[in-house]
Motif scaffolding. Structure first.
Motif, mmCIF file in Angstrom:
data_model
loop_
_atom_site.group_PDB
_atom_site.id
_atom_site.type_symbol
_atom_site.label_atom_id
_atom_site.label_comp_id
_atom_site.label_asym_id
_atom_site.label_seq_id
_atom_site.Cartn_x
_atom_site.Cartn_y
_atom_site.Cartn_z
ATOM 1 N N GLN A 800 45.642 48.645 33.785
ATOM 2 C CA GLN A 800 44.515 47.737 33.925
ATOM 3 C C GLN A 800 44.300 47.388 35.397
ATOM 4 O O GLN A 800 45.224 47.421 36.211
ATOM 5 N N PHE A 801 43.071 47.020 35.726
ATOM 6 C CA PHE A 801 42.721 46.592 37.069
ATOM 7 C C PHE A 801 42.685 45.062 37.092
ATOM 8 O O PHE A 801 42.086 44.432 36.202
ATOM 9 N N LYS A 805 35.443 39.789 38.060
ATOM 10 C CA LYS A 805 34.395 40.331 37.196
ATOM 11 C C LYS A 805 33.029 40.053 37.809
ATOM 12 O O LYS A 805 32.724 38.938 38.224
ATOM 13 N N VAL A 840 40.800 43.908 33.664
ATOM 14 C CA VAL A 840 39.637 44.617 33.127
ATOM 15 C C VAL A 840 39.886 46.124 33.141
ATOM 16 O O VAL A 840 40.632 46.646 33.969
ATOM 17 N N GLY A 841 39.225 46.819 32.219
ATOM 18 C CA GLY A 841 39.267 48.271 32.176
ATOM 19 C C GLY A 841 40.660 48.821 31.951
ATOM 20 O O GLY A 841 41.632 48.097 31.731
ATOM 21 N N ASP A 873 38.776 54.557 32.973
ATOM 22 C CA ASP A 873 37.980 53.982 34.057
ATOM 23 C C ASP A 873 38.525 54.443 35.404
ATOM 24 O O ASP A 873 39.742 54.620 35.568
ATOM 25 N N PHE A 875 38.233 53.527 39.604
ATOM 26 C CA PHE A 875 37.747 52.626 40.651
ATOM 27 C C PHE A 875 37.289 53.481 41.830
ATOM 28 O O PHE A 875 38.077 54.163 42.469
ATOM 29 N N SER A 910 35.477 43.922 42.742
ATOM 30 C CA SER A 910 35.084 43.555 41.380
ATOM 31 C C SER A 910 34.914 44.787 40.520
ATOM 32 O O SER A 910 34.949 45.927 41.005
ATOM 33 N N ASP A 911 34.687 44.543 39.222
ATOM 34 C CA ASP A 911 34.499 45.661 38.302
ATOM 35 C C ASP A 911 33.136 46.321 38.467
ATOM 36 O O ASP A 911 32.814 47.260 37.726
ATOM 37 N N TYR A 912 32.328 45.845 39.442
ATOM 38 C CA TYR A 912 31.082 46.541 39.749
ATOM 39 C C TYR A 912 31.369 47.976 40.175
ATOM 40 O O TYR A 912 30.552 48.876 39.959
ATOM 41 N N LEU A 914 33.888 49.808 39.096
ATOM 42 C CA LEU A 914 34.531 50.591 38.034
ATOM 43 C C LEU A 914 33.492 51.465 37.342
ATOM 44 O O LEU A 914 32.396 51.010 37.029
#
Length: 993
Positions: A800-801, A805, A840-841, A873, A875, A910-912, A914
């Motif tokens: 996980q990352f 978020k 996340v992810g 996912d 990054f 951020s997960d932007y 990902l």
């Protein structure tokens, strides 16, 4: 005279020199004149497959004796001392074994029927082999013919072939890249991660010492019940590599030559020089430079040649190999030169009572431009993205001939950076072992093996006086040399017993193993030389030496010793109920005496349901076996200093005008440190249906690793240092794996077969110290303050990352993130905190698949090999750093002024960034043609072939390649300085004399 055939199926034919054919199970009588001799000194013959093609390396032996031989590249053999009524046994992996009673004659032709589920096939396991039908644990066996064409490394040649085994190149197609291995997920935090590699019985063997053409088989012990016999180093699984043995008969010469060309498949799309100037990112310096083109070679060419020679008598034979490779990488300074050889010998004494087998391999490597602790060669790719495209890499007015850019923050000419330095490493690999085997009785043998592994590394580095760093530091050059040597020694004794009686079968081995490890080395460095051209070969002339600023160092590893007693018993009743028990009792000098020894058991069982009366007559089912196993393995792959009090040079102090060096405790001692222990359960089944046309296997497993070795922060005092290595927690893995094989078409001229391999794994950290401890990893570099993107935290999955978020953008283009309560906030209104981060992810694919398709038409053969990862996912670090428009003085990706043109403010971790990485990759496309009767007389056979690697990738991922590193504790990141993604085209020639 008569010649009777036993157990031959209809497909088998036996042709004698008279030209007749013999049907299965029949007895024929021939004229006495033809078979006048009752004892024949030499029997010659050929072995062919169902299409009439010669079978190479088939074994022909006399049952109950040690007399045997093997077929040459034309399928022919010669067998001595064959007597009337002797039973001949003809064996070949992938074909059904045949038996025949010999009644005379001088010429024999045998046709074998293929059998993809040959249950008599030998499968190599720890310290011996078992028949396939007797295997109760999870073992995958890969033969040379199963390897992916176009790969030089044997491990990359099995990429995707073994369920659960993740094989990742550490640096793309760079010829100096290593290979990262991980089996069934992460198995440790600080200790060893990958499987134990055993080459011809030597644990810890280096794969660099083996040429792909020398490999007879690669067997992967995937579950703990199989790997337990290797004890303390088997927590990550075991890979057994067996090299080819000598063949009996006339000398056979095999020659392989392969030629490679690479091209870039995908590269970052940066702004053109015109767009760079138009968007005001920098001034127009009057040049038009494609920096990525400047730092890469144009279609680099590589080649390798391999010569194998094998032959000899029944009592003395030899197999030898010579290899040479010259490879040029995509990076402008990347090259590799290899030369090596292997000699495997086999001798029999005292009418076969004693056997002596030896294996010796030696390789020398020169690696140019490999990544090192001094310079990361991949950084030139990162710099090629950001350099001003109107700048030039060359300057005729400069003494160096390059435009040497000085003083810029993280900005330099990558061409000059690479060309004005030299970085060469020389490696030497020696692996040798000898085994004396005594055949005490028909069922009992004993063996003793001695072996040595010697690896050396000699590094040479020189940075020119004209290099950027030399000019900035006002020194005329910098040089460094180092030398490292590692010696491993091994002694092993085993006793093997194998017997079948009535309805019982027993295969057992007991043994003792000892191995020790020694390493030492030194290094020296100096700067400011009077002459630039001599480089690192005149290190004493640098002025830093008399100034007292030169460097000199040496080291020696603690002497580590391993000793073990081990055993395995495999018992079968009715070839239906099978039980295997293994055990290893092992001690390591890394531990304090009270924790030095550990016990590692394994137990597995199998039920061949297809042999039961209620299924035996069902023709639809060819084979069905249910398996279950449990095993424990250890991990002692950590620093040998932990349990022992050691001292090293410490601080300086001034007394009476003189400086003195003190010695102090090197680390915090922990005499209570003990093994990491993995406990694993596995349940599975093997099946074959439709007359063995469709076969496969399925396994589900769960394992837990206890007593994780981890560095804990401690108080000073009472501790001397701030970290102590301890056993602190646990982690677990679970997953499933499957294989399917289907022989769809097989006739006289055409055949097609297909196979699918799949796996799923999930790894989770259960606990560390207590329930609160965590560790942050994967720090992101400046500019900005991104922070770290990975946190190991109890109860969370590995992969996980740990990032913020993304909550969108404000109307004027600034970042919004979610806080810990799920509320969006503008990053200008308040500072984000670590408490706002989320897990996340996941970088680990939900499913990993490979799909192999093989075709043959007459003399033509072809294959298509594809791999796929689903549900992971990635990054995209390149996008995060270079796809925003808020930079000056450097180039950016095209989407900075397209998709991201309205974004303002510094990038956010951020997960932007990902992206879903699901892909389907056409990994290898191969086609070949075999000349069975070459027009040149000395040739026995010849094959030409071509392979294309990494041809196409079907994915929605916008970066360079969605297949990123997923091994270890920081998976799923595509780095800024990623090695170029390439296509490789190979032409090959194989000739047998």
């Amino acid at each position: 005279m008569s010649f009777k055939i036993k157990n031959f199926k209809v497909a088998t034919k036996l042709l004698l020199f008279s030209g007749g054919s013999i049907a299965a199970g029949a007895t024929y009588t021939f004229p006495t004149a033809v078979y006048a001799q009752e004892a024949q000194s030499v029997l010659k013959g050929t072995v062919k497959d169902e299409e009439g093609n010669p079978i190479i390396s088939a074994t022909v032996s006399i049952k109950g004796s040690r007399v045997s031989t093997s077929t040459d590249p034309t399928g022919t053999f010669s067998l001595r001392n064959v007597k009337k009524n002797d039973i001949l046994i003809i064996r070949m992996i992938g074909f059904k074994t045949k038996e025949a009673i010999y009644s005379g004659g001088t010429l024999l032709e045998v046709q074998l029927s293929s059998d993809t589920q040959n249950l008599e096939e030998a499968v190599v396991v720890g310290y011996g082999s078992l028949e396939k039908k007797e295997v109760t644990s999870v073992v995958t066996s890969i033969k040379q013919k199963d390897m992916v064409s176009g790969s030089v490394s044997p491990l990359l040649a099995i990429q995707g072939k073994v369920p659960g085994l993740s094989v990742i190149s550490t640096n793309g197609t760079d010829p100096n890249a290593g290979v990262s291995l991980q089996l069934r997920g992460v198995n440790s935090v600080n200790a060893s991660q990958g499987p134990l590699v055993v080459i011809d019985g030597v644990p810890g063997g280096d794969i660099n010492s083996v040429a792909k053409e020398d490999i007879e088989s690669i067997n992967v012990l995937r579950d703990a019940s199989a790997a337990a016999i290797y004890g303390t180093r088997a927590s990550g699984g075991v890979i057994l590599i067996t090299t080819k043995r000598p063949q009996i008969g006339k000398a056979q010469v095999n020659f392989t030559s392969e030629y490679f060309i690479e091209s870039i498949r995908k590269r970052p799309a940066v702004l053109s020089p015109e767009k760079f100037v138009e968007y005001g990112l920098g001034e127009d310096l009057g040049h038009r430079t494609d920096w990525y083109d400047e730092v890469t070679n144009n279609n680099p060419f590589s080649h390798r040649q391999v010569i194998n020679i094998s032959g000899g008598s029944e009592n003395a034979n030899v197999y030898t190999t010579f290899t040479k490779r010259d490879a040029t990488g995509m990076a402008i300074t990347s090259k590799r030169e290899e030369i090596g050889g292997r000699i495997n010998t086999a001798f029999k004494f005292f009418e076969g009572f004693a056997e002596l087998n030896t294996n010796v391999s030696y390789n020398e490597v020169k690696a140019f431009g490999a990544n090192s602790d001094i310079f990361d060669n991949n950084d030139i790719f990162n710099m090629a993205l950001v350099m001003n495209p109107t700048e030039t890499p060359y300057d005729a007015s400069d003494i160096s001939g390059y435009n040497v850019l000085e003083g810029g923050y993280d900005s330099w000419n990558p061409v000059a950076e690479a060309r004005l330095r030299s970085d060469e490493k020389q490696f030497k690999y020696l692996l040798a072992n000898a085994t004396l085997k005594l055949n005490l009785t028909e069922h009992l043998t004993t063996s003793a093996t001695v072996g040595i592994k010697n690896n050396t590394e000699h590094g040479n580095y020189y940075r020119s006086a004209q290099h950027r760093l030399s000019r900035e530091n006002n020194v005329d050059g910098y040089a460094k040399q180092y030398y490292s040597r590692y010696n491993d020694r091994i002694f092993e004794w085993t006793a093997n017993y194998a017997n079948r009686w009535d309805q019982h079968s027993l295969n057992a081995v007991v043994g003792y193993s000892y191995q020790d490890f020694n390493g030492q080395g030194f290094s020296a460095e100096n700067s400011d030389f009077p002459v630039d051209g001599i480089g690192e070969h005149d290190m004493e002339s640098g002025t830093y030496l008399p100034d007292g600023r030169a460097g000199l160092g040496s080291w020696k590893n603690p002497w580590v010793k391993l000793a073990a007693f081990f055993g395995r018993v495999n018992y079968s009743y009715l070839d239906r109920y099978i039980l295997t028990a293994t055990a290893r009792y092992e001690g390591s000098s890394k531990f304090a005496p009270k924790n030095r020894w550990g016990f590692f058991p394994g137990l597995s069982a199998a039920w061949r349901v297809s042999q039961e009366p209620f299924l035996r007559d069902i023709e639809f089912i060819s084979d069905l076996k249910v398996r279950a196993g449990y095993g424990e393995t250890g991990n002692e792959g950590f620093n040998a200093n932990v349990a022992t009090r050691m001292y090293s040079a410490d601080t300086w102090f001034l007394q009476d005008g003189e400086w003195f060096r003190t010695y102090g405790v090197r680390h915090n001692q922990n005499p209570d440190i003990k093994w990491e222990v993995k406990k694993e359960y596995n349940i599975g089944f093997d099946f074959a249906i439709l007359n063995n046309r469709l076969s496969g296997r399925f396994d589900i497993y769960k394992r837990k690793i206890d007593d994780l070795i981890y560095d804990i922060s401690v108080s000073q005092p009472p501790a001397i240092h701030d970290k102590t290595t301890m056993n602190v927690g646990s982690m677990q893995n679970s997953g499933y794996e499957f294989e399917l094989n289907f022989r769809a078409v097989k006739n006289e001229n055409f055949s097609y077969s297909t196979s699918i391999v799949g796996s799923h794994n999930k790894s989770k950290l259960n606990s560390l110290w207590g329930s609160q401890t965590f560790t942050d990893r994967k720090d992101f570099p400046a500019p900005g303050s991104p922070g770290s993107a990975v946190r190991l935290y109890p109860g969370q999955d590995i992969g996980q990352f740990f990032i913020w978020k993304f909550a969108g953008f404000t109307e004027d283009g600034y970042w919004k993130l979610y806080d810990q309560e799920g509320k969006a906030f503008d990053v200008r209104d308040r500072n984000k905190t670590v408490g706002d981060k989320s897990f996340v992810g996941n970088a680990i694919p939900t499913l990993q698949l490979s799909w192999n398709n093989q075709f043959s038409y007459k003399n033509w053969d072809a294959s298509i090999y594809m791999r796929s990862w689903i549900g992971h996912d990635v990054f995209n670090m390149i996008n995060m750093y270079y796809s925003l428009p808020n930079v000056k003085g450097q180039n950016v990706l095209e989407e900075a002024y397209d998709k991201h043109k309205n974004i303002k403010g510094e990038k956010e971790l951020s997960d932007y960034w990902l992206e879903k990485g699901t892909f389907l990759k056409v990994d290898a496309l191969n086609i070949g043609y075999t000349f069975n009767q070459p027009w040149i007389k000395p040739l026995k056979s010849m094959r030409i072939y071509a392979t294309a690697r990494d041809l196409f990738v079907f994915t929605n991922y916008s970066g360079m390649d969605p297949e990123v590193n997923i091994n270890g504790l920081e998976p799923g990141f595509e780095e800024r300085n990623v090695y170029p993604k390439t296509r490789t085209f190979m032409m090959g020639l194989q000739v047998n004399f």
